[in-house]
Motif scaffolding. Structure first.
Motif, PDB file in Angstrom:
ATOM      1  N   GLU A  85     -14.480  -6.621   1.969  1.00 38.22           N
ATOM      2  CA  GLU A  85     -15.213  -6.436   0.866  1.00 38.22           C
ATOM      3  C   GLU A  85     -16.570  -6.029   1.236  1.00 38.22           C
ATOM      4  O   GLU A  85     -17.029  -6.207   2.181  1.00 38.22           O
ATOM      5  N   SER A  86     -17.070  -5.220   0.212  1.00 39.17           N
ATOM      6  CA  SER A  86     -18.538  -4.557   0.460  1.00 39.17           C
ATOM      7  C   SER A  86     -19.388  -5.836   0.117  1.00 39.17           C
ATOM      8  O   SER A  86     -19.063  -6.843  -0.360  1.00 39.17           O
ATOM      9  N   THR A  87     -20.730  -5.502   0.332  1.00 40.06           N
ATOM     10  CA  THR A  87     -21.811  -6.539   0.040  1.00 40.06           C
ATOM     11  C   THR A  87     -21.878  -6.381  -1.328  1.00 40.06           C
ATOM     12  O   THR A  87     -22.633  -7.489  -1.908  1.00 40.06           O
ATOM     13  N   ARG A  88     -21.257  -5.650  -2.030  1.00 42.38           N
ATOM     14  CA  ARG A  88     -21.336  -5.860  -3.615  1.00 42.38           C
ATOM     15  C   ARG A  88     -20.284  -6.580  -4.202  1.00 42.38           C
ATOM     16  O   ARG A  88     -19.762  -6.287  -5.319  1.00 42.38           O
ATOM     17  N   GLN A  89     -19.333  -7.056  -3.422  1.00 39.87           N
ATOM     18  CA  GLN A  89     -18.212  -7.637  -3.597  1.00 39.87           C
ATOM     19  C   GLN A  89     -17.356  -6.739  -4.242  1.00 39.87           C
ATOM     20  O   GLN A  89     -16.334  -7.140  -5.080  1.00 39.87           O
ATOM     21  N   GLN A  90     -17.059  -5.414  -3.596  1.00 38.41           N
ATOM     22  CA  GLN A  90     -16.068  -4.332  -3.990  1.00 38.41           C
ATOM     23  C   GLN A  90     -14.775  -4.618  -3.051  1.00 38.41           C
ATOM     24  O   GLN A  90     -15.320  -4.354  -1.870  1.00 38.41           O
ATOM     25  N   PRO A  91     -13.677  -4.990  -3.052  1.00 38.40           N
ATOM     26  CA  PRO A  91     -12.577  -4.821  -2.456  1.00 38.40           C
ATOM     27  C   PRO A  91     -12.187  -3.584  -1.928  1.00 38.40           C
ATOM     28  O   PRO A  91     -12.504  -2.501  -2.659  1.00 38.40           O
ATOM     29  N   PHE A  92     -11.930  -3.512  -0.689  1.00 42.08           N
ATOM     30  CA  PHE A  92     -11.624  -2.034  -0.182  1.00 42.08           C
ATOM     31  C   PHE A  92     -10.493  -2.267   1.187  1.00 42.08           C
ATOM     32  O   PHE A  92     -10.365  -3.345   1.795  1.00 42.08           O
ATOM     33  N   LEU A  93      -9.610  -1.287   1.069  1.00 34.42           N
ATOM     34  CA  LEU A  93      -8.432  -1.098   2.169  1.00 34.42           C
ATOM     35  C   LEU A  93      -8.821  -0.125   2.813  1.00 34.42           C
ATOM     36  O   LEU A  93      -9.361   0.948   2.580  1.00 34.42           O
ATOM     37  N   VAL A  94      -8.452  -0.148   4.241  1.00 41.16           N
ATOM     38  CA  VAL A  94      -8.433   0.895   5.334  1.00 41.16           C
ATOM     39  C   VAL A  94      -7.180   1.062   5.706  1.00 41.16           C
ATOM     40  O   VAL A  94      -6.271   0.400   6.090  1.00 41.16           O
ATOM     41  N   LEU A  95      -6.899   2.552   5.310  1.00 40.41           N
ATOM     42  CA  LEU A  95      -5.469   3.001   5.530  1.00 40.41           C
ATOM     43  C   LEU A  95      -5.318   4.128   6.501  1.00 40.41           C
ATOM     44  O   LEU A  95      -6.476   4.683   6.976  1.00 40.41           O
ATOM     45  N   GLU A  96      -4.504   4.442   6.970  1.00 42.08           N
ATOM     46  CA  GLU A  96      -3.896   5.560   7.858  1.00 42.08           C
ATOM     47  C   GLU A  96      -4.369   6.752   7.415  1.00 42.08           C
ATOM     48  O   GLU A  96      -4.062   7.011   6.107  1.00 42.08           O
ATOM     49  N   HIS A  97      -4.680   7.630   8.017  1.00 38.08           N
ATOM     50  CA  HIS A  97      -5.321   9.046   7.609  1.00 38.08           C
ATOM     51  C   HIS A  97      -4.233   9.961   7.480  1.00 38.08           C
ATOM     52  O   HIS A  97      -3.692  10.330   8.771  1.00 38.08           O
TER      53      HIS A  97
END
Length: 409
Positions: A85-97
């Motif tokens: 989650e970013s500092t602005r509370q935005q969830p994020f996923l880290v995926l295979e490129h």
């Protein structure tokens, strides 16, 4: 970090990931190519738009995508490396490129060069996609948005066994991966009622609105639709179109039961008869009659299981000690044909039946032919072989008759 009006993230880093170019923008999220500064590796970071991050339902669905992907174990489903989650509370996923782009882009580029799909192209994609869906379904998930833009290509230096070297679509040094399970439906959760979603043209009819139960056969509709799009303009066996049409049936009950059954029929439709064995180490043959690989909607739901369990020997693996009978009090099936055939000679086999309305031939090539009174074979090698017919009597009892013959020089 700042965001534009569309919610696209514009900061240099998010967590330990240094964001690069935007490679995709959807209704809910922005996708960046990024660098994992700790591992010095290229990844993909998918960030939920800021305006949607405040919506609990959308937020949970986005996070659920990462959790769903983590459940799936397949080299053909995109890997999730991290959730944050970013500092602005935005969830994020880290995926295979996936560095070779989307299936949409690949097909577009090939068609600009005059390409049309070959059998090798179809198989090079059908096998990994069926494997991906099988893994998704084994995890009790339904993808619900299988489309060409959600099929990715990535470099695979190990070159998987079973790749199709003659294929232009998926090259021997590439791996197919399925992405974007954001619309996936967990079968373990409550009713399974549909919500809106999917991609136009690849969305099954049960997802077009109104209460409808969604199960794995929705993905099979999308899979067939994707291949129907892929083979447009190609000169491929009619049996392939029959196989695809089966899972494009409006009623899910008329579709293939699972991805493996779908792939089996596609492979049989494209297999050169002279390269397919009879399952007993005997000669191979070519079916020269009509209806090879035909997909009759009337008999397949009834007989597919019998063909798999009986025609391919699985009945004994499940503990069956005797074959189904060739006759009961109400019905009978019997094959008439030669006991000896010469290599290259055409031989006809005819079904004599009583009290049955539908049946399927199981040929030495592994093909299935529906409701034909006779079939003609041209053996290409010597040895023992056989042809069988599967049916049911009026009470639903399985019937099977087999005619064995010898192929000589």
């Amino acid at each position: 970090m700042s965001t534009g009006g569309d919610g696209a993230t514009r900061e240099a880093t998010i967590g330990r990931y240094r964001l690069g170019e935007v490679i995709g923008v959807g209704s809910f999220a922005t996708v960046h190519r990024a660098l994992d500064e700790r591992l010095d590796d290229v990844v993909v970071v998918k960030v939920l738009a800021e305006n949607h991050s405040l919506n609990p339902e959308i937020r949970e669905r986005f996070i659920a995508e990462g959790r769903a992907l983590r459940k799936v174990r397949s080299p053909h489903v995109v890997t999730v490396h991290d959730i944050g989650e970013s500092t602005r509370q935005q969830p994020f996923l880290v995926l295979e490129h996936a560095d070779r782009g989307t299936l949409t882009d690949r097909v577009k580029a090939l068609r600009q060069q005059g390409w049309v799909a070959s059998s090798a192209d179809v198989l090079s994609l059908a096998r990994p996609l069926a494997g991906a869906l099988e893994a998704v379904h084994e995890a009790q998930l339904v993808h619900r948005d299988l489309s060409p833009t959600n099929v990715l290509l990535t470099t695979d230096e190990t070159a998987e066994a079973g790749s199709v070297p003659s294929a232009e679509l998926v090259r021997p040094d590439e791996r197919v991966v399925v992405a974007d399970l954001g619309m996936c439906k967990d079968l373990a959760l409550n009713s399974g009622l549909t919500v809106a979603g999917g991609t136009a043209g690849f969305r099954p009819p049960e997802m077009d609105g109104g209460p409808s139960v969604i199960d794995i056969r929705a993905d099979l509709w999308s899979l067939s639709s994707l291949f129907d799009w892929l083979v447009e303009g190609a000169d491929l066996p009619h049996a392939l179109h029959d196989a695809l049409a089966r899972s494009l049936a409006p009623d899910p009950q008329d579709r293939h039961p699972d991805a493996r059954a779908w792939l089996t029929e596609v492979e049989q439709a494209l297999a050169p008869p002279e390269h397919v064995g009879d399952g007993e180490g005997g000669p191979v043959g070519r079916h020269t009659g009509s209806g090879a690989g035909a997909s009759s909607r009337r008999w397949l739901p009834l007989l597919l299981a019998a063909a798999l369990l009986l025609g391919l020997g699985g009945g004994w693996l499940l503990g069956r000690t005797t074959d189904p009978p060739a006759a009961t009090q109400s019905s009978r099936v019997e094959i008439e044909g030669p006991d000896e055939v010469t290599v290259g000679e055409s031989a006809s086999f005819t079904l004599r039946h009583l009290g049955v309305n539908s049946w399927v031939w199981v040929l030495p090539t592994g093909q299935h032919v529906a409701d034909q009174e006779s079939v003609t074979l041209s053996p290409t090698g010597t040895g023992r072989s056989q042809v069988s017919v599967l049916s049911r009597d009026t009470d639903g009892t399985e019937l099977r008759t087999t005619h064995r013959f010898t192929v000589t020089e």
